[in-house]
Design a protein around this motif. Structure first.
Motif, short mmCIF file in Angstrom:
data_model
loop_
_atom_site.label_atom_id
_atom_site.label_comp_id
_atom_site.label_asym_id
_atom_site.label_seq_id
_atom_site.Cartn_x
_atom_site.Cartn_y
_atom_site.Cartn_z
N LEU A 113 -11.12 -3.28 3.35
CA LEU A 113 -9.77 -3.13 3.15
C LEU A 113 -9.24 -1.59 3.46
CD1 LEU A 113 -8.33 -5.32 0.25
CD2 LEU A 113 -8.09 -5.78 2.85
N SER A 114 -10.07 -0.79 2.64
CA SER A 114 -9.86 0.87 2.67
C SER A 114 -10.20 1.20 4.02
CB SER A 114 -10.43 1.15 1.46
OG SER A 114 -10.35 0.74 0.52
N TYR A 133 0.35 -5.54 -1.33
CA TYR A 133 -1.05 -5.13 -0.54
C TYR A 133 -2.24 -5.69 -1.50
CZ TYR A 133 1.04 -1.99 3.12
OH TYR A 133 1.56 -1.74 4.18
N GLU A 152 -6.00 2.93 10.30
CA GLU A 152 -4.47 2.71 10.86
C GLU A 152 -3.59 3.66 10.34
OE1 GLU A 152 -4.14 -1.11 9.42
OE2 GLU A 152 -5.54 -2.17 10.61
N ARG A 153 -3.74 4.10 9.37
CA ARG A 153 -2.60 4.95 8.59
C ARG A 153 -2.80 6.37 9.14
NH1 ARG A 153 2.38 5.47 6.54
NH2 ARG A 153 2.48 6.99 4.67
N HIS A 178 -5.01 4.06 0.00
CA HIS A 178 -3.86 3.53 0.48
C HIS A 178 -2.57 4.27 0.10
CE1 HIS A 178 -6.27 0.01 1.11
NE2 HIS A 178 -5.23 -0.71 1.88
N ARG A 224 -10.23 -0.16 6.84
CA ARG A 224 -9.25 -0.64 8.04
C ARG A 224 -7.83 0.29 7.83
NH1 ARG A 224 -10.55 -6.94 8.45
NH2 ARG A 224 -12.60 -6.73 9.54
N TYR A 225 -7.57 0.43 6.69
CA TYR A 225 -6.17 0.92 6.44
C TYR A 225 -6.47 2.55 6.72
CZ TYR A 225 -2.29 2.85 4.20
OH TYR A 225 -0.84 3.51 3.78
N TYR A 270 1.31 2.86 -0.65
CA TYR A 270 1.21 1.50 -0.53
C TYR A 270 0.19 0.81 -1.46
CZ TYR A 270 3.95 2.59 3.99
OH TYR A 270 4.98 3.04 4.67
#
Length: 591
Positions: free
Chosen positions: A279-280, A384, A286-287, A375, A282-283, A378
């Protein structure tokens, strides 16, 4: 081939070929795990929010039956009772793979582990025939009822009572069990009570027995989709045939099951950590901030790198321990059908089980904390997944004996083994005394893992030095020095993590060569250096707690000789590891 003795890693050299690693998993085992992954993705995740927000346990019961149909509940149950009788390495992989199901994974884990295994290990033939097929198939759901309001870590302090009726046909149980997982919908409970208020005993109690009821759902910080209630027993008649094990020997059942529970908890923690890294990563890609993905920032990469390093160590020690369990089961041969023999064999690795529990749950807590940080704001928002993972992880350091209790158990079990002559710890410590004052800088073996190997050997000497000093100074009174016991446990824990990572990387290096094994090499080197730093710090603090003045200065001088080394460039290592994580969109050991 002789079995590896529990705790022997502290004084013995273990060759890489004697450890099981995740890379040794077969294609068939991976196919079973793929079934579990698809079950989570297609069946569990679509309704997980409803389970967690509304306590929609009709979904939980339905999903448990589906899991039973898929064979996901049958791994630890022998084939003759409707199970699959899978190796522990396979059931470990299953537990890890199910972890993204979050609180529903706990529902499955409590059922297959502490709920079902007491009957597998200690049930009579009639009990196994009656209960295990339905538990393996998901037709019935199991729960484990040990904890009481006044006896958390002190399990033997239970107040629930059992009195034999005048006819001698039933025990009448009265009492309350607190925080019982699966209690909202379980059909079968393994309950501990004291016969005549004295003899601690395990019983199989069915929900349909008169006088069995549960309290309301507890309101919890996390794991909201699991059912947690008080189990209330009011004059419950339990047939004498439902005594599990022997009257007055319930502690044998409880403590052996806790060993397995701790190990299985580590498997779930490893799976959860991998999910949060995914998750981290990919975030972070993207972020965007300041016109570029935050994955480009070095401090984000440092976090991802360290998350992967700790997960690699946890994964390595987990599968190493699973491999020991399987070696033991193979050694039992025909006796492997005798649950009590299996339980005794598993008890050989009680130390490693506690090490697994402490290390993996604390590694997961680190990973989820950094996952939230990556994150940013978020990560604090409930929509989330990482926010839920953060809350869910916290209970793991309390489950199955708090990490503090396990830290006290580790040195206690080591000393008991030493006093019984099963582990020559004291002899090794005495032999070390002869060489300590003359010790020089450690020789560095050749090869890409040579420095890590040297750190391991020096770390073992540090453990013997510190532990031997403590035993010599305090003797039997050492049990009152809990900070020193915890320090000894931390040294033992970090050494098992360091050695397991190193042996795994050495095995990968021998199998495929340096270029192919570069991911393993980098991770193992990072584990070695970061953990050796902790070993040095803990040892220094422990020595300062025991001595002062000239004697302390002499001991610190010895410690400095044992810790001489050239520091690794951990900044570069973490960046390299993080780049691989980002490229793979998650945890990876590939170069």
């Amino acid at each position: 081939m002789d079995l590896v003795k529990g705790g022997s890693y502290l004084i013995a050299a273990i060759p890489p070929e004697r450890v099981f690693t995740p890379e040794d998993l077969t294609e068939d085992e991976r196919m079973i795990a793929e079934t579990a992954r698809q079950f989570v993705e297609k069946d569990v995740l679509p309704v997980l929010e409803e389970i967690e927000e509304k306590h929609a346990f009709e979904h939980s019961v339905r999903l448990m039956k589906k899991a039973g149909e898929l064979g996901l509940l049958a791994g630890d149950v022998p084939e003759k009772y409707g199970g699959l009788g899978l190796p522990k390495t396979t059931t470990t992989l299953l537990a890890e793979t199910l972890a993204p199901a979050r609180s529903f994974a706990l529902t499955i884990g409590a059922h297959t582990g502490i709920g079902t295994l007491p009957i597998v290990f200690f049930g009579t033939e009639a009990q196994k025939q009656k209960y295990l097929p339905a538990l393996a198939g998901g037709e019935k759901i199991a729960a484990y009822a040990l904890t009481e309001a006044g006896s958390g870590s002190d399990a033997l302090g239970a107040r629930t009572k059992a009195v034999l009726n005048d006819a001698g046909t039933h025990y009448i149980l009265n009492g309350e069990k607190q925080w019982i997982t699966n209690s909202g919908f379980a059909d079968v409970f393994v309950v501990y009570a004291k016969v005549d208020g004295e003899k601690f005993t395990a019983f199989i109690v069915e929900r349909d027995f008169p006088g069995v009821r549960t309290g309301p759902e507890e309101k919890k910080m996390g794991i909201k989709g699991s059912s947690t209630r008080t189990l209330i027993l009011e004059d419950v008649p339990v047939p004498v045939d439902n005594v599990l094990g022997e009257v007055g020997r319930g502690h044998v059942v409880a403590f052996n099951i806790l060993n397995i529970g701790r190990f299985k908890l580590a498997a779930g923690a490893v799976g959860a950590a991998k999910r949060v890294i995914e998750l981290s990563a990919r975030y972070a890609k993207e972020r965007k901030q300041f016109g570029r993905p935050i994955a480009d920032f070095a401090l984000i990469q440092a976090k991802l790198g360290e998350m992967a390093i700790r997960t690699y160590a946890a994964e390595s020690l987990l599968y190493r321990t699973a491999g020991y369990f399987d070696e033991m089961l193979r050694a039992l041969g025909d006796r492997g059908d005798d649950g009590r023999e299996v339980a005794r064999g598993i008890a050989e690795y009680a130390i490693e089980s506690s090490v697994n529990k402490v290390y993996a749950t604390e590694a997961l807590d680190y990973v989820v904390d950094e996952g939230v940080q990556i994150h940013g704001g978020y990560g604090y928002m409930a929509e989330y997944e990482v926010e839920k993972a953060y809350r869910d992880s916290r209970i793991n350091r309390i489950f199955e004996g708090t990490n503090e209790i396990n830290r006290l158990l580790i040195p206690d079990m080591l000393l008991k083994k030493a006093r019984r002559g099963e582990l020559d710890l004291l002899g090794a410590a005495r032999r070390l005394e002869d060489e300590l004052l003359a010790v020089g800088a450690a020789d560095i073996p050749e090869g890409p893992l040579g420095e890590a190997r040297a750190l391991l050997e020096q770390g073992k000497k540090i453990f013997l030095f510190v532990a031997g000093t403590a035993v010599q100074k305090y003797g039997q009174a050492l049990e009152a020095e809990q900070e020193l016991l915890a320090a000894a446990a931390d040294l033992a824990i970090d050494l098992f993590a360091l050695e397991s990572s190193l042996l795994r990387a050495e095995k990968a290096l021998a199998r495929s060569g340096e270029a192919e094994a570069r991911g393993h090499i980098d991770l193992a080197r990072a584990v070695a250096h970061t953990h050796f730093d902790r070993i040095e710090r803990v040892a220094r603090e422990a020595l300062a707690a025991m001595e002062e003045g000239d004697l302390l200065r002499t001991q610190l001088s010895v410690l400095r000789k044992l810790t001489r080394r050239t520091p690794a460039n951990l900044v570069a290592l973490r960046r390299t590891i993080a780049r691989r994580v980002l490229a793979a969109d998650g945890y990876t050991v590939r170069a």
